[in-house]
Design an enzyme around this catalytic site. Structure first.
Site, PDB file in Angstrom:
ATOM      1  N   ARG A  82      -6.420  11.010  -3.051  1.00 30.80           N
ATOM      2  CA  ARG A  82      -7.657  10.725  -2.313  1.00 30.80           C
ATOM      3  C   ARG A  82      -8.854  11.454  -2.915  1.00 30.80           C
ATOM      4  NH1 ARG A  82      -4.921  10.644   3.590  1.00 30.80           N
ATOM      5  NH2 ARG A  82      -4.627   8.398   3.663  1.00 30.80           N
ATOM      6  N   LYS A 138       8.279  -4.154  11.734  1.00 30.53           N
ATOM      7  CA  LYS A 138       8.091  -4.761  13.053  1.00 30.53           C
ATOM      8  C   LYS A 138       7.128  -5.940  13.090  1.00 30.53           C
ATOM      9  CE  LYS A 138       8.576  -0.621  15.853  1.00 30.53           C
ATOM     10  NZ  LYS A 138       7.622   0.280  16.539  1.00 30.53           N
ATOM     11  N   GLY A 155      -0.150   0.894   3.783  1.00 30.00           N
ATOM     12  CA  GLY A 155       1.008   1.783   3.809  1.00 30.00           C
ATOM     13  C   GLY A 155       2.098   1.599   2.779  1.00 30.00           C
ATOM     14  N   GLY A 195      -4.609   1.895   7.339  1.00 27.15           N
ATOM     15  CA  GLY A 195      -4.978   1.374   8.662  1.00 27.15           C
ATOM     16  C   GLY A 195      -6.260   0.560   8.616  1.00 27.15           C
TER      17      GLY A 195
HETATM   18  P1  AMP Z   1       5.743  -1.122   7.949  1.00 28.17           P
HETATM   19  O1  AMP Z   1       5.228   0.270   8.144  1.00 28.17           O
HETATM   20  O2  AMP Z   1       5.715  -1.963   9.188  1.00 28.17           O
HETATM   21  O3  AMP Z   1       5.149  -1.804   6.753  1.00 28.17           O
HETATM   22  O4  AMP Z   1       7.296  -0.976   7.683  1.00 28.17           O
HETATM   23  C1  AMP Z   1       7.792  -0.303   6.569  1.00 28.17           C
HETATM   24  C2  AMP Z   1       9.202   0.087   6.829  1.00 28.17           C
HETATM   25  O5  AMP Z   1       9.973  -1.054   7.094  1.00 28.17           O
HETATM   26  C3  AMP Z   1       9.854   0.793   5.665  1.00 28.17           C
HETATM   27  O6  AMP Z   1      10.133   2.109   6.027  1.00 28.17           O
HETATM   28  C4  AMP Z   1      11.122  -0.008   5.419  1.00 28.17           C
HETATM   29  O7  AMP Z   1      12.239   0.804   5.184  1.00 28.17           O
HETATM   30  C5  AMP Z   1      11.292  -0.758   6.712  1.00 28.17           C
HETATM   31  N1  AMP Z   1      12.079  -1.985   6.526  1.00 28.17           N
HETATM   32  C6  AMP Z   1      11.876  -2.975   5.653  1.00 28.17           C
HETATM   33  N2  AMP Z   1      12.832  -3.901   5.730  1.00 28.17           N
HETATM   34  C7  AMP Z   1      13.694  -3.510   6.688  1.00 28.17           C
HETATM   35  C8  AMP Z   1      14.888  -4.040   7.239  1.00 28.17           C
HETATM   36  N3  AMP Z   1      15.386  -5.190   6.795  1.00 28.17           N
HETATM   37  N4  AMP Z   1      15.490  -3.361   8.226  1.00 28.17           N
HETATM   38  C9  AMP Z   1      14.979  -2.192   8.652  1.00 28.17           C
HETATM   39  N5  AMP Z   1      13.866  -1.630   8.186  1.00 28.17           N
HETATM   40  C10 AMP Z   1      13.210  -2.276   7.215  1.00 28.17           C
END
Ligand code: AMP
Length: 398
Positions: free
Chosen positions: A35, A200, A356, A379
């Site tokens: 950063r 999610k 992220g 974010g």
């Molecule tokens: P996000 O912060 O929503 O972009 O989610 C990122 C996280 O999603 C990472 O830590 C990944 O390990 C997790 N992730 C990706 N694919 C899967 C999966 N099939 N099952 C569980 N976690 C996952």
């Protein structure tokens, strides 16, 4: 609105909002200076013009006023080094007599770093009086903190009203972030593929809604894909699923069909007998995962399926990994997508990786310089793509 590159800072005190929220270890050493590096071109241009640079930032989330742990003084040495040895003065309060005196004493080509803005509660509250006090330190306001552009804080947004038009502008980093984001959301060349992954569905509903009005193709991978699979009647074993989001997933699929947006879900998955780096693995269709198993990455057919879409696209947005890329066994899908995005970019597509974990992934796999732009604002970039007005951008553009 002034353009930073055209502005001559000679003789001016530039008050620059930077995002120096860097991680520090127990000895107050910086463990990742990305950063700080990102703001160096902006600071250098001001100094080279013969201007004076006054830097302000937050660091961490201090609860009760000043503390050693969150002091920006730990950054002084590193900033000076990254500026090629330029001395960096420090004011142990971001407002008040010492800050004012030091700012007024600065000579052309000199730098002053102010203490953590969040030592004052007024910063996050967007207090006008506090913003005005800060504004008096500079002749011109430069916002280079894209990472906090989604916050209406005193130093990121409110302060702008105390500078006349022509005396407030984006720094080079912020300008590049805003331009890239606009290019994807408002000036995208078609076909436009959005790749959305991560854990999610609930975190990505708003971004998916916005993309339904913009994208030609939406590729959905990662843990969130299984909620869509289940919503369509698939068998997903123990894969990640948000039961309460099944109707939302169905609704998104229906809207996509009505709007003529092609949704791509992974045809197959790499499945595991447990969520573990040493799990036993196998392959299965993503809509027929045996009980007791869970999908932790997209499979080889899905990699080809997604890569074909990506390689035909002229604009690409990527947010979120395709699998649990933190574990070596489940990073193949994310790596394959990075390769496809790099190949499309080489053929002339504009690609933006934002938000992220996909940023972490392209950095980790060495693809950062093979895509058009890697955003530094997690974010903030996400909120931009959710179609929200970012206060830090609006304050300058108004
Ligand atoms: P996000 O912060 O929503 O972009 O989610 C990122 C996280 O999603 C990472 O830590 C990944 O390990 C997790 N992730 C990706 N694919 C899967 C999966 N099939 N099952 C569980 N976690 C996952």
């Amino acid at each position: 609105m002034s353009t930073f590159s055209q502005y001559n800072f000679a003789g001016q005190k530039a008050l620059i909002r930077v995002d120096f929220n860097v991680p520090l270890n127990d000895k107050f050493e910086i463990t990742d200076d990305t950063r700080i590096r990102a703001a160096i071109p902006t600071i250098k241009k001001i100094l080279q013009d013969g201007g004076r640079a006054i830097l302000m930032s937050h660091l961490g989330r201090p609860k009760d006023g000043p503390s050693e742990k969150y002091s920006l003084k730990h950054l002084v040495k590193r900033i000076s080094e990254l500026l090629g040895g330029t001395p960096v003065l420090f004011a142990n309060d971001c407002i008040g007599e010492q800050a004012t005196l030091t700012a007024n004493m600065l000579k052309p080509g000199e730098v002053l770093l102010l203490e953590n803005l969040r030592f004052y509660k007024e910063e996050e509250k967007g207090d006008e009086g506090f913003a005005q006090k800060l504004s008096r330190l500079g002749d011109v306001y430069v916002n280079d903190a894209f990472g906090t552009a989604h916050r209406a804080h005193a130093s990121t947004a409110v302060i702008a009203k105390f500078f006349p038009p022509g005396k407030k502008m984006f720094g080079l980093l912020m300008e590049a972030e805003v331009k890239s984001a606009e290019k994807v959301l408002h000036q995208s060349q078609k076909p436009f593929a959005a790749i959305i992954g991560g854990a999610k569905v609930s975190d990505k509903i708003l971004i998916l809604e916005t993309l339904l009005d913009r994208a030609s193709d939406i590729i959905i991978g990662g843990g969130m894909a299984y909620t869509f699979m289940k919503a369509e009647g698939g068998r997903i074993g123990n894969s990640l699923c948000e039961e309460d989001k099944l109707p939302v997933a169905l609704d998104l699929l229906k809207k996509a069909e009505q709007k003529g947006v092609r949704i791509h879900l992974p045809s197959d998955s790499m499945i595991a007998d447990k969520f573990d780096a040493n799990a036993i693995t196998s392959m299965a269709p993503s809509n027929n995962i045996p009980d007791g198993w869970l999908g932790l990455d997209i499979g080889p057919n899905a990699c080809d399926q997604f890569a074909n879409v990506i390689k035909k696209s002229k604009t690409i947005l990527w947010n979120g990994p395709m699998g649990v890329f933190e574990m070596a066994k489940f990073q193949h899908g994310t790596r394959a997508i990075a390769e496809a995005v790099a190949a499309a970019t080489q053929k002339g597509a504009f690609s933006l990786v934002g938000g992220g974990d996909s940023v972490a992934a392209v950095n980790q796999f060495g693809f950062a310089d093979k895509v058009s732009y890697v955003s530094t604002g997690g974010g903030a970039m996400l909120e931009y793509f959710e179609g929200k007005v970012l206060p830090g951008i609006a304050a300058i553009e108004q």
